[in-house]
Design a protein around this motif. Structure first.
Motif: not given
Length: 242
Positions: A11-13, A113-114, A85-86, A91-92
């Motif tokens: 869900l991060s972004g 992840c972060e 990529t972005s 993250m996904r």
């Protein structure tokens, strides 16, 4: 608790709802909803055409392989080395790898992840602004309009501030992109014969709209009949000035 934290990683972004949305953000989302829905349908259709029906339980039926922070870091570096990529797409990807594996590290997967996304961005492997410019330019060259560019950048998790220059470039190239789309589809002045059937003309207008072009621009191009070289040259000249 760890499972809940693990699922939250994806869900991060730039659009995580940590705070109440502003009116500007709500308007931005509402404007993109129709284009996002169209993209979802198109992407599902492409996957169906390429791979057939996907068994969503196939992965869960297999034994989950252990995954720790070190291995996840290797996957992140391999991914950015292979694909432009972005931040959100990376993250996904990492979140999916965690969901498909058995997390065997004491470190919190969300924090890992972060940290990895921040690291590759610091190393220059991920740059959302540069990615948006590249993605938008590629879509414009393919004959896609501003609305499709905006929708795709939103799907890719690009924040409005990072997408601004790419959207401006797409807006300035709107006419040349629409002409390119008409040329590929053999519409309007590029058709072999004039289209006088109103129903067929509206279907062509709808095709322009699905490609992200404005209806006014679509009708303007479709109004030029095959063989009207003077009118087409005028449009080409206008597109070159833009």
């Amino acid at each position: 608790m760890r499972g809940a934290r693990q699922q939250a990683c994806h869900l991060s972004g730039p659009y995580v709802l940590r705070d109440p949305l502003s009116l500007e953000q709500i308007a931005y989302f509402q404007a993109l909803v129709p284009d996002m829905a169209a993209l979802v349908v198109l992407n599902r259709a492409r996957l169906w055409h390429k791979h057939g029906m996907v068994n969503s339980r196939a992965r869960s039926d297999r034994a989950r392989k252990p995954l720790d922070a070190a291995r996840l870091g290797e996957l992140a570096l391999a991914y950015v080395a292979r694909f432009a990529t972005s931040r959100a797409k990376l993250m996904r990807y990492l979140s999916r790898k965690i969901r498909e594996s058995e997390w065997s590290d004491d470190a919190d997967p969300v924090a890992v992840c972060e940290a990895l996304v921040a690291k590759v961005e610091r190393l220059g492997f991920v740059d959302d602004r540069q990615y948006a410019a590249m993605r938008g330019a590629a879509m414009t060259r393919r004959g896609l309009g501003v609305r499709r560019v905006k929708a795709q950048l939103f799907v890719d998790g690009i924040a409005p501030d990072d997408a601004g220059e790419a959207v401006e470039s797409a807006e300035s190239a709107a006419l040349s992109s629409a002409l390119g789309f008409a040329r590929r589809r053999r519409f309007g002045p590029f058709a072999t014969m004039a289209v006088d059937d109103p129903a067929k003309r509206e279907r062509q207008v709808a095709a322009f709209a699905r490609a992200g072009h404005s209806l006014g621009l679509a009708r303007r191009i479709l109004a030029i009949r095959p063989g009207d070289d003077e009118a087409l040259a005028a449009l080409d000249e206008e597109a070159a000035r833009d």
